[in-house]
Motif scaffolding. Structure first.
Motif, short mmCIF file in Angstrom:
data_model
loop_
_atom_site.label_atom_id
_atom_site.label_comp_id
_atom_site.label_asym_id
_atom_site.label_seq_id
_atom_site.Cartn_x
_atom_site.Cartn_y
_atom_site.Cartn_z
N ILE A 8 14.39 -5.20 24.04
CA ILE A 8 15.10 -4.67 22.86
C ILE A 8 14.35 -3.42 22.35
N GLY A 10 11.98 -1.17 20.54
CA GLY A 10 10.67 -1.43 19.92
C GLY A 10 9.86 -2.49 20.66
N ALA A 11 10.30 -2.92 21.83
CA ALA A 11 9.57 -3.98 22.57
C ALA A 11 8.29 -3.44 23.20
N GLY A 12 8.24 -2.13 23.41
CA GLY A 12 7.04 -1.54 24.03
C GLY A 12 7.31 -0.96 25.41
N LYS A 13 8.60 -0.72 25.73
CA LYS A 13 8.98 -0.24 27.07
C LYS A 13 8.35 1.11 27.41
N SER A 14 8.52 2.08 26.50
CA SER A 14 7.99 3.42 26.81
C SER A 14 6.47 3.37 27.00
N ASP A 98 12.55 3.11 32.56
CA ASP A 98 12.58 2.56 31.20
C ASP A 98 14.06 2.34 30.87
N ARG A 148 8.83 4.33 13.38
CA ARG A 148 9.34 5.49 14.14
C ARG A 148 10.25 6.35 13.27
N ALA A 185 1.89 -9.62 22.65
CA ALA A 185 0.44 -9.47 22.94
C ALA A 185 0.02 -8.02 22.71
N VAL A 187 -1.26 -4.18 23.67
CA VAL A 187 -0.80 -3.23 24.70
C VAL A 187 -1.52 -3.51 26.02
N ILE A 190 -0.50 -6.90 27.73
CA ILE A 190 0.84 -6.78 28.36
C ILE A 190 0.71 -5.99 29.66
N1 LIG Z 1 1.89 -4.37 22.25
C1 LIG Z 1 2.15 -3.65 21.14
N2 LIG Z 1 1.72 -4.09 19.93
C2 LIG Z 1 1.97 -3.38 18.82
N3 LIG Z 1 2.65 -2.22 18.78
C3 LIG Z 1 3.11 -1.74 19.95
C4 LIG Z 1 2.89 -2.41 21.19
N4 LIG Z 1 3.47 -1.70 22.19
C5 LIG Z 1 4.02 -0.62 21.58
N5 LIG Z 1 3.81 -0.62 20.25
C6 LIG Z 1 4.26 0.37 19.25
O1 LIG Z 1 5.58 -0.01 18.91
C7 LIG Z 1 6.43 1.15 18.85
C8 LIG Z 1 7.51 1.01 19.90
O2 LIG Z 1 6.89 1.14 21.19
P1 LIG Z 1 7.73 1.80 22.37
O3 LIG Z 1 6.89 1.74 23.60
O4 LIG Z 1 8.30 3.11 21.94
O5 LIG Z 1 8.94 0.72 22.48
P2 LIG Z 1 10.36 0.89 23.17
O6 LIG Z 1 10.24 2.01 24.17
O7 LIG Z 1 10.60 -0.45 23.81
O8 LIG Z 1 11.33 1.17 22.07
C9 LIG Z 1 5.53 2.36 19.07
O9 LIG Z 1 5.13 2.87 17.80
C10 LIG Z 1 4.34 1.79 19.82
O10 LIG Z 1 3.15 2.51 19.56
#
Ligand SMILES: Nc1ncnc2c1ncn2[C@@H]1O[C@H](COP(=O)(O)OP(=O)(O)O)[C@@H](O)[C@H]1O
Ligand SMILES: Cc1cn([C@H]2C[C@H](O)[C@@H](COP(=O)(O)OP(=O)(O)O)O2)c(=O)[nH]c1=O
Length: 205
Positions: A8, A10-14, A98, A148, A185, A187, A190
């Protein structure tokens, strides 16, 4: 090899796709790091019509239909597969995307479209060797997104994000290439989980 990272907003994909690309490059592999919607004309059209939620998405005063939305994402993907993904895999590169086909299933299904139709629509999409599903509760992902600046129309709808998360978990039961990783978890943890899954896939191959 073709790897996809899903989850979803904000999951941390990028964050994780970049770390995984660096991991492969450090091992001497040539990596193609890509995403959907793409940065081509199709991706730009999608952002204009679908993601802004603003007036650009309005045609004759009404938002475009969910069916048209699904077709736009599939058109973007058809170009992405034929012009970048397939040739890169055939050239022996590591492709990391991604988002991909599974986003269409999880999101457009959440918009009320028929899952079987969505699968048929994307039948051309070459299946990845491994799909990493970054799973976490929506209340956590929302916290991350609120940090963001740019938000898409989809980001803001908590109810939609909850449905999308449920859909992803159902898809993980249907598509064996999907592996669930706990995105709550750190960064680094993960990243290590993802590397462990990739190594297993590499050795298994
Ligand atoms: N494991 C994590 N724990 C806490 N914050 C994270 C983690 N991974 C990413 N973030 C932060 O959460 C936000 C969303 O990460 P992002 O990689 O852009 O997610 P997505 O691409 O899935 O939308 C960014 O500000 C990033 O720095
Ligand atoms: C690829 C894809 C994305 N989406 C949605 C998921 C996201 O909410 C939104 C945009 O994806 P996102 O990853 O946020 O792209 P960007 O970072 O460029 O804004 O599009 C679909 O609904 N279907 C799809 O097939």
């Amino acid at each position: 090899m073709f790897i996809v990272i899903e989850g979803i907003d904000g999951a941390g994909k990028s964050t994780q796709t970049k770390l995984l690309a660096e991991w492969f490059e450090e091992k001497g592999h040539e990596v193609v790091l890509t995403k959907e919607p793409t940065d081509t004309a199709f991706g730009k059209l999608i952002r204009k019509l679908v993601l802004t939620g603003g007036k650009e998405g309005i045609i004759d005063g009404a938002r475009i239909s969910h069916e048209a939305e699904a077709l736009l994402f599939a058109a973007d993907r058809a170009e992405h597969v034929s012009k970048l993904i397939k040739p890169s895999i055939e050239a022996g590169k590591i492709v990391i995307s991604d988002r991909y086909f599974y986003s269409s299933l999880a999101y457009q299904w959440a918009r009320g479209l028929d899952l079987e139709w969505l699968i048929d629509l994307n039948r051309f999409a070459v299946r990845p060797d491994l799909v990493i599903l970054l799973d976490l509760p929506v209340k956590e992902s929302m916290k991350r997104i609120n940090g963001r600046s740019i938000k898409t129309e989809f980001d803001k709808i908590v109810e939609l994000q909850k449905k999308v998360r449920e859909n992803y978990l159902k898809l993980a039961e249907r598509f064996p290439e999907i592996r669930i990783v706990n995105a709550l978890a750190s960064v680094e943890d993960i990243h290590n989980d993802i590397v462990a899954l990739v190594e297993h896939e590499l050795f298994k191959k």
